[in-house]
Motif scaffolding. Structure first.
Motif, PDB file in Angstrom:
ATOM      1  N   GLU A 155      47.508  51.626  38.963  1.00 45.95           N
ATOM      2  CA  GLU A 155      48.913  52.441  39.778  1.00 45.95           C
ATOM      3  C   GLU A 155      48.361  51.469  41.388  1.00 45.95           C
ATOM      4  N   ARG A 156      47.721  50.123  41.001  1.00 44.83           N
ATOM      5  CA  ARG A 156      47.405  49.825  42.720  1.00 44.83           C
ATOM      6  C   ARG A 156      48.093  48.396  42.734  1.00 44.83           C
ATOM      7  N   VAL A 157      48.678  48.059  41.158  1.00 42.55           N
ATOM      8  CA  VAL A 157      48.990  46.314  41.723  1.00 42.55           C
ATOM      9  C   VAL A 157      50.282  46.735  40.899  1.00 42.55           C
ATOM     10  N   ASN A 158      50.972  45.168  40.924  1.00 37.73           N
ATOM     11  CA  ASN A 158      51.859  45.607  40.359  1.00 37.73           C
ATOM     12  C   ASN A 158      51.655  44.860  38.855  1.00 37.73           C
ATOM     13  N   PRO A 159      53.062  45.597  37.724  1.00 34.63           N
ATOM     14  CA  PRO A 159      53.165  45.914  36.490  1.00 34.63           C
ATOM     15  C   PRO A 159      52.607  44.267  36.083  1.00 34.63           C
ATOM     16  N   VAL A 160      53.498  43.150  36.118  1.00 33.04           N
ATOM     17  CA  VAL A 160      52.901  41.937  36.031  1.00 33.04           C
ATOM     18  C   VAL A 160      51.111  41.185  35.724  1.00 33.04           C
ATOM     19  N   SER A 161      50.725  41.652  37.741  1.00 37.63           N
ATOM     20  CA  SER A 161      49.071  41.363  37.458  1.00 37.63           C
ATOM     21  C   SER A 161      49.045  42.308  36.116  1.00 37.63           C
ATOM     22  N   TYR A 162      49.171  43.495  35.918  1.00 33.85           N
ATOM     23  CA  TYR A 162      48.413  44.662  35.056  1.00 33.85           C
ATOM     24  C   TYR A 162      48.519  43.698  34.221  1.00 33.85           C
ATOM     25  N   SER A 163      50.053  43.327  33.736  1.00 35.88           N
ATOM     26  CA  SER A 163      49.766  42.721  32.248  1.00 35.88           C
ATOM     27  C   SER A 163      48.886  41.394  31.881  1.00 35.88           C
ATOM     28  N   ILE A 164      48.526  40.766  33.141  1.00 33.47           N
ATOM     29  CA  ILE A 164      47.449  39.725  33.002  1.00 33.47           C
ATOM     30  C   ILE A 164      46.239  40.112  32.447  1.00 33.47           C
ATOM     31  N   PHE A 165      46.415  41.026  32.530  1.00 35.86           N
ATOM     32  CA  PHE A 165      44.652  41.958  32.499  1.00 35.86           C
ATOM     33  C   PHE A 165      45.031  42.659  31.062  1.00 35.86           C
ATOM     34  N   THR A 166      45.770  42.979  30.650  1.00 38.73           N
ATOM     35  CA  THR A 166      45.772  43.059  29.109  1.00 38.73           C
ATOM     36  C   THR A 166      45.694  42.316  28.318  1.00 38.73           C
ATOM     37  N   ILE A 167      46.822  41.171  28.511  1.00 35.29           N
ATOM     38  CA  ILE A 167      46.606  39.728  28.181  1.00 35.29           C
ATOM     39  C   ILE A 167      45.365  39.484  27.605  1.00 35.29           C
ATOM     40  N   ILE A 168      44.357  39.591  28.642  1.00 31.14           N
ATOM     41  CA  ILE A 168      43.303  38.657  28.582  1.00 31.14           C
ATOM     42  C   ILE A 168      42.112  39.925  28.128  1.00 31.14           C
ATOM     43  N   THR A 169      42.470  40.904  27.869  1.00 36.72           N
ATOM     44  CA  THR A 169      41.308  41.592  27.394  1.00 36.72           C
ATOM     45  C   THR A 169      41.651  41.755  25.934  1.00 36.72           C
ATOM     46  N   LYS A 170      43.106  41.626  25.710  1.00 38.25           N
ATOM     47  CA  LYS A 170      42.942  41.409  24.142  1.00 38.25           C
ATOM     48  C   LYS A 170      42.534  40.354  22.960  1.00 38.25           C
ATOM     49  N   LYS A 171      43.029  39.573  24.430  1.00 41.45           N
ATOM     50  CA  LYS A 171      42.948  37.818  24.288  1.00 41.45           C
ATOM     51  C   LYS A 171      40.993  37.447  23.722  1.00 41.45           C
ATOM     52  N   ASN A 172      40.485  38.968  24.342  1.00 42.22           N
ATOM     53  CA  ASN A 172      38.819  38.174  25.076  1.00 42.22           C
ATOM     54  C   ASN A 172      38.726  38.179  25.857  1.00 42.22           C
ATOM     55  N   ARG A 173      39.162  37.713  26.873  1.00 41.90           N
ATOM     56  CA  ARG A 173      38.533  37.174  27.859  1.00 41.90           C
ATOM     57  C   ARG A 173      38.530  37.590  29.348  1.00 41.90           C
ATOM     58  N   GLU A 174      37.888  38.419  28.564  1.00 42.86           N
ATOM     59  CA  GLU A 174      38.226  39.266  30.219  1.00 42.86           C
ATOM     60  C   GLU A 174      37.079  39.006  30.835  1.00 42.86           C
ATOM     61  N   SER A 175      36.145  38.285  30.815  1.00 45.97           N
ATOM     62  CA  SER A 175      34.754  37.650  31.244  1.00 45.97           C
ATOM     63  C   SER A 175      35.242  36.581  32.216  1.00 45.97           C
ATOM     64  N   ILE A 176      36.239  36.152  32.505  1.00 47.60           N
ATOM     65  CA  ILE A 176      36.524  35.055  33.107  1.00 47.60           C
ATOM     66  C   ILE A 176      38.238  35.862  34.551  1.00 47.60           C
ATOM     67  N   LEU A 177      38.207  37.178  33.862  1.00 45.08           N
ATOM     68  CA  LEU A 177      39.199  37.078  35.142  1.00 45.08           C
ATOM     69  C   LEU A 177      39.049  37.266  36.123  1.00 45.08           C
ATOM     70  N   ASP A 178      37.451  36.851  37.393  1.00 44.45           N
ATOM     71  CA  ASP A 178      37.366  36.187  38.274  1.00 44.45           C
ATOM     72  C   ASP A 178      37.848  35.093  38.533  1.00 44.45           C
ATOM     73  N   ALA A 179      37.694  34.127  37.152  1.00 43.60           N
ATOM     74  CA  ALA A 179      37.996  32.966  36.847  1.00 43.60           C
ATOM     75  C   ALA A 179      39.388  32.293  37.229  1.00 43.60           C
ATOM     76  N   ILE A 180      40.107  33.177  36.548  1.00 43.70           N
ATOM     77  CA  ILE A 180      41.596  33.132  36.656  1.00 43.70           C
ATOM     78  C   ILE A 180      42.108  33.708  37.842  1.00 43.70           C
ATOM     79  N   ALA A 181      41.772  34.612  38.687  1.00 42.00           N
ATOM     80  CA  ALA A 181      41.988  35.116  40.077  1.00 42.00           C
ATOM     81  C   ALA A 181      41.946  33.644  41.179  1.00 42.00           C
TER      82      ALA A 181
END
Length: 178
Positions: free
Chosen positions: A68-94
Motif C-alpha cells: 500500500e505504501r510504494v509505487n507498483p514498479v517498486s513493488y514489482s521488483i520485490f515480487t521479481i526478486i522474491t520469485k528469483k530467490n534473491r530477497e536476501s539482497i534486497l537491501d543491497a539492491i536498494a
C-alpha cells in the motif's frame, strides 16, 4: 557471482524501468523507505535472509509492509526478486539503486568530518572543492568528531583527504618510533 554485481544489475534494470514508466522519483523514495525500514527493523532483514523462511512467506511479509505504501514498479521488483530467490539482497539492491539514481541526477555525495560544526562559508568551500573535482552537484554530509583535534577529513566515494591534526600526530608518532 558477488552480491554487489547482482545487486547492481537489478538496480540498473530497475532504474531503466522507472525511467520508461516516468516514476524515477517515486521509486527512489520507495528504495529509501525500504532501506529505512530495513535498518530500523532488524527482524525484516533477518527474515528475508533466512533460508528457513519460505519465499511465499517472505513475499507476504513484503506485501504486508510495502504494497500500500510504494509505487507498483517498486513493488514489482520485490515480487521479481522474491520469485528469483534473491530477497536476501534486497537491501543491497536498494543501495545500488540509490547510487544509480545519484549518478542519473548528477549528484555526488561527500562526507566531511570536523571537530566543530561547519560555518556556512566552510560549507560552501567544501561544496566547491568537491564540485570542482567531480563536476557534479554536491550533497554534503557533515559529521562532528572532536577526536580529530583540529582540521578535517573529507571523503568522496573511495577517496579521502585527511587533513586532521590527529593523523599528523599519528604520523609523527610513527616517525619517532622508527
Amino acid at each position: 557471482m558477488s552480491v554487489g554485481i547482482v545487486a547492481a544489475r537489478y538496480a540498473k534494470s530497475l532504474i531503466e524501468l522507472a525511467k520508461e514508466q516516468n516514476v524515477v522519483e517515486a521509486v527512489y523514495a520507495d528504495m529509501k523507505l525500504f532501506l529505512d525500514t530495513a535498518h530500523q527493523n532488524r527482524g525484516l532483514m533477518l527474515a528475508l535472509k533466512s533460508p528457513v523462511v519460505r519465499h511465499e512467506k517472505k513475499l507476504a511479509i513484503l506485501k504486508a509492509i510495502f504494497f500500500e505504501r510504494v509505487n507498483p514498479v517498486s513493488y514489482s521488483i520485490f515480487t521479481i526478486i522474491t520469485k528469483k530467490n534473491r530477497e536476501s539482497i534486497l537491501d543491497a539492491i536498494a543501495e545500488e539503486f540509490i547510487t544509480a539514481y545519484d549518478e542519473y541526477r548528477g549528484i555526488q555525495k561527500a562526507t566531511v568530518i570536523t571537530t566543530t560544526p561547519l560555518t556556512e562559508e566552510l560549507r560552501k568551500q567544501f561544496n566547491k572543492i568537491v564540485a570542482d573535482a567531480t563536476g557534479k552537484t554536491v550533497e554534503l554530509e557533515e559529521k562532528v568528531d572532536p577526536s580529530l583535534i583540529g582540521g578535517y577529513l573529507l571523503r568522496v566515494n573511495d577517496r579521502q583527504i585527511d587533513a586532521s591534526i590527529k593523523s599528523r600526530l599519528n604520523e609523527l608518532k610513527l616517525q619517532f618510533a622508527n
